[in-house]
Design a protein around this motif. Structure first.
Motif, PDB file in Angstrom:
ATOM      1  N   LEU A  77      -3.386  -1.042  -6.734  1.00 45.16           N
ATOM      2  CA  LEU A  77      -4.701  -0.428  -6.886  1.00 45.16           C
ATOM      3  C   LEU A  77      -5.432  -0.349  -5.549  1.00 45.16           C
ATOM      4  O   LEU A  77      -5.979   0.704  -5.175  1.00 45.16           O
ATOM      5  CB  LEU A  77      -5.508  -1.249  -7.887  1.00 45.16           C
ATOM      6  N   LEU A  78      -5.452  -1.442  -4.816  1.00 47.88           N
ATOM      7  CA  LEU A  78      -6.149  -1.448  -3.531  1.00 47.88           C
ATOM      8  C   LEU A  78      -5.433  -0.565  -2.509  1.00 47.88           C
ATOM      9  O   LEU A  78      -6.092   0.110  -1.701  1.00 47.88           O
ATOM     10  CB  LEU A  78      -6.252  -2.880  -3.009  1.00 47.88           C
ATOM     11  N   GLN A  79      -4.094  -0.545  -2.543  1.00 54.63           N
ATOM     12  CA  GLN A  79      -3.349   0.290  -1.614  1.00 54.63           C
ATOM     13  C   GLN A  79      -3.664   1.765  -1.831  1.00 54.63           C
ATOM     14  O   GLN A  79      -3.799   2.539  -0.873  1.00 54.63           O
ATOM     15  CB  GLN A  79      -1.848   0.053  -1.766  1.00 54.63           C
ATOM     16  N   GLU A  80      -3.788   2.162  -3.080  1.00 53.21           N
ATOM     17  CA  GLU A  80      -4.135   3.554  -3.377  1.00 53.21           C
ATOM     18  C   GLU A  80      -5.484   3.920  -2.764  1.00 53.21           C
ATOM     19  O   GLU A  80      -5.651   5.015  -2.210  1.00 53.21           O
ATOM     20  CB  GLU A  80      -4.167   3.761  -4.888  1.00 53.21           C
ATOM     21  N   ARG A  81      -6.430   3.009  -2.833  1.00 57.12           N
ATOM     22  CA  ARG A  81      -7.757   3.291  -2.280  1.00 57.12           C
ATOM     23  C   ARG A  81      -7.735   3.305  -0.755  1.00 57.12           C
ATOM     24  O   ARG A  81      -8.460   4.084  -0.123  1.00 57.12           O
ATOM     25  CB  ARG A  81      -8.765   2.269  -2.818  1.00 57.12           C
ATOM     26  N   VAL A  82      -6.905   2.447  -0.167  1.00 57.52           N
ATOM     27  CA  VAL A  82      -6.747   2.486   1.283  1.00 57.52           C
ATOM     28  C   VAL A  82      -6.087   3.796   1.705  1.00 57.52           C
ATOM     29  O   VAL A  82      -6.522   4.457   2.660  1.00 57.52           O
ATOM     30  CB  VAL A  82      -5.916   1.276   1.761  1.00 57.52           C
ATOM     31  N   ASP A  83      -5.041   4.202   0.994  1.00 57.29           N
ATOM     32  CA  ASP A  83      -4.313   5.424   1.346  1.00 57.29           C
ATOM     33  C   ASP A  83      -5.190   6.666   1.237  1.00 57.29           C
ATOM     34  O   ASP A  83      -4.984   7.639   1.973  1.00 57.29           O
ATOM     35  CB  ASP A  83      -3.083   5.597   0.438  1.00 57.29           C
ATOM     36  N   SER A  84      -6.169   6.636   0.320  1.00 57.05           N
ATOM     37  CA  SER A  84      -7.063   7.785   0.159  1.00 57.05           C
ATOM     38  C   SER A  84      -8.308   7.663   1.033  1.00 57.05           C
ATOM     39  O   SER A  84      -9.228   8.478   0.929  1.00 57.05           O
ATOM     40  CB  SER A  84      -7.474   7.933  -1.307  1.00 57.05           C
ATOM     41  N   ASP A  85      -8.338   6.644   1.897  1.00 53.01           N
ATOM     42  CA  ASP A  85      -9.440   6.406   2.826  1.00 53.01           C
ATOM     43  C   ASP A  85     -10.755   6.122   2.100  1.00 53.01           C
ATOM     44  O   ASP A  85     -11.839   6.368   2.629  1.00 53.01           O
ATOM     45  CB  ASP A  85      -9.618   7.581   3.795  1.00 53.01           C
ATOM     46  N   GLU A  86     -10.659   5.570   0.899  1.00 51.08           N
ATOM     47  CA  GLU A  86     -11.853   5.132   0.176  1.00 51.08           C
ATOM     48  C   GLU A  86     -12.171   3.673   0.454  1.00 51.08           C
ATOM     49  O   GLU A  86     -13.234   3.176   0.066  1.00 51.08           O
ATOM     50  CB  GLU A  86     -11.662   5.338  -1.339  1.00 51.08           C
ATOM     51  N   LEU A  87     -11.249   2.989   1.134  1.00 56.15           N
ATOM     52  CA  LEU A  87     -11.396   1.569   1.399  1.00 56.15           C
ATOM     53  C   LEU A  87     -10.634   1.265   2.681  1.00 56.15           C
ATOM     54  O   LEU A  87      -9.536   1.775   2.884  1.00 56.15           O
ATOM     55  CB  LEU A  87     -10.798   0.773   0.227  1.00 56.15           C
ATOM     56  N   SER A  88     -11.237   0.458   3.544  1.00 63.86           N
ATOM     57  CA  SER A  88     -10.515   0.069   4.753  1.00 63.86           C
ATOM     58  C   SER A  88      -9.523  -1.040   4.426  1.00 63.86           C
ATOM     59  O   SER A  88      -9.710  -1.801   3.459  1.00 63.86           O
ATOM     60  CB  SER A  88     -11.484  -0.423   5.829  1.00 63.86           C
ATOM     61  N   LEU A  89      -8.493  -1.175   5.224  1.00 71.11           N
ATOM     62  CA  LEU A  89      -7.528  -2.234   4.989  1.00 71.11           C
ATOM     63  C   LEU A  89      -8.163  -3.621   5.109  1.00 71.11           C
ATOM     64  O   LEU A  89      -7.903  -4.489   4.260  1.00 71.11           O
ATOM     65  CB  LEU A  89      -6.342  -2.101   5.953  1.00 71.11           C
TER      66      LEU A  89
END
Length: 381
Positions: free
Chosen positions: A344-356
């Protein structure tokens, strides 16, 4: 990156805090005994609990830890489990779960389950365990010991205080969702109401506490104890009336108890979105999606977590397994949580909605740090 990226690696290695779980059996299990613990329902004739999402997950993810191939047939799995013995099975599966802290509800289950300390010992690697006191059990013990109706409120409160002052106790719990549901009058009951309800309950011989007035009194007593209050919500066995376990029924009570104790909404499925709403608008509310995760399996855990985290503040999500009876559930709960949250978090990072960096911090919060902040574990607790 996905399964091999920093999020997956961080969550795979993170020592978890399981803020709500139970002990596991210490005796060997035949197939019927094992299947009876695989389900929240019943093992019906001709319908095996192995033929469910959680049964498939056991054969896929637990079998290799018992030296079996993935997807080993059910009969082979049970035979191998019996051959290794309960102690070895528990050691292998609990240690593989990677849990460093267990908060154990000791108020449910027959003799033959591990104690909190035995559970941590089986997990190894310095794992520790604390106790969660189930308040319905305290009330029922008061009734069994004998008490006059007009003395019940005070005796129960004294017994509850004695229970939470035992070493290692970090929280209290109520199963009001099972006994009355949450659609209760939110107000604190009067002394006269409690005495009248206690009189009626005791006249029937006490036993299972399911009186709405006494349940309200129990919940308000819990607030006064000052420890986090865990509340079962949502999914459970067929003793529950699911529509009455929707946590939004607690809204008025949460208004009245604002600023008191943390309220920990356990499990929540299928009401994870309702629980997320409450966590978003009430300072004292936290949630997990334990129990559901091992029943849906690692493949669907991401979907449940996605709904639970749509609006939940990141400091409000905790991990629990609600594992009971078999160590497989401790392993599967941890695995489903780690993989589901990482995806879930990786998807948000990949879409640039969340920083790593933010995602890594959220992962550590949910898996460990949020629970440590709320329960304030100390070595001398």
């Amino acid at each position: 990156m996905g399964a091999d990226g920093p999020l997956a690696r961080t969550l795979a290695a993170l020592p978890l805090v399981d803020h709500h779980c139970h002990g596991v059996v210490t005796a060997g299990l035949d197939r019927a005994g094992f299947e009876s613990l695989l389900t929240e329902g019943a093992a019906w004739p001709g319908v095996s609990p192995f033929d469910t999402p959680v049964g498939v997950a056991v054969r896929r993810h637990c079998a290799p830890l018992l030296d079996l191939p993935r997807h080993a047939p059910a009969e082979e799995y049970v035979d191998r489990r019996a051959g290794l013995g309960a102690a070895e099975v528990n050691r292998r599966l609990l240690s593989a779960a990677g849990t460093e802290v267990f908060c154990v509800d000791t108020g449910f289950g027959p003799d033959g389950l591990t104690t909190a300390g035995q559970l941590a010992e089986a997990a190894g690697a310095g794992a520790v365990a604390y106790e969660v006191v189930r308040l319905e059990g305290v009330a029922e013990a008061v009734a069994t010991a004998g008490v006059e109706p007009d003395e019940y409120a005070g005796v129960f409160e004294s017994a509850a205080w004695a229970a939470v002052r035992r070493p290692g106790v970090v929280a209290v719990k109520s199963v009001a969702a099972y006994r009355t549901g949450f659609d209760l009058d939110p107000a604190r009951p009067t002394d006269a109401e409690v005495t009248g309800a206690a009189g009626r309950w005791l006249a029937r011989g006490g036993g299972r506490l399911a009186d709405p007035v006494l349940m309200r009194h129990l919940l308000w007593t819990a607030v006064g104890l000052g420890l986090p209050l865990q509340l079962h919500t949502g999914f459970g066995d067929n003793d529950i009336r699911l529509h009455r376990s929707d946590p939004t029924h607690l809204t008025d009570w949460l208004h009245l108890t604002s600023g008191t104790v943390p309220v920990m909404l356990l499990h929540c499925w299928p009401y994870q979105r309702q629980a997320a709403y409450l966590a978003a608008v009430f300072e004292q509310v936290y949630l997990d999606v334990g129990l559901a995760l091992h029943h849906v399996g690692p493949g669907r855990a991401r979907a449940v977590l996605a709904e639970a985290t749509e609006i939940t503040p990141f400091r409000k999500l905790l991990y629990s397994s609600d594992a009971y009876g078999v160590a497989e559930f401790h392993l599967l709960g941890a695995l489903a949580f780690r993989r589901g949250l990482a995806a879930l978090l990786q998807e948000r990072v990949d879409s640039d909605e969340l920083s790593l960096p933010d995602a890594l911090r959220i992962a550590r919060w949910a898996g460990r740090d949020n629970a440590r902040r709320v329960y304030r574990f100390t070595d001398d607790t």
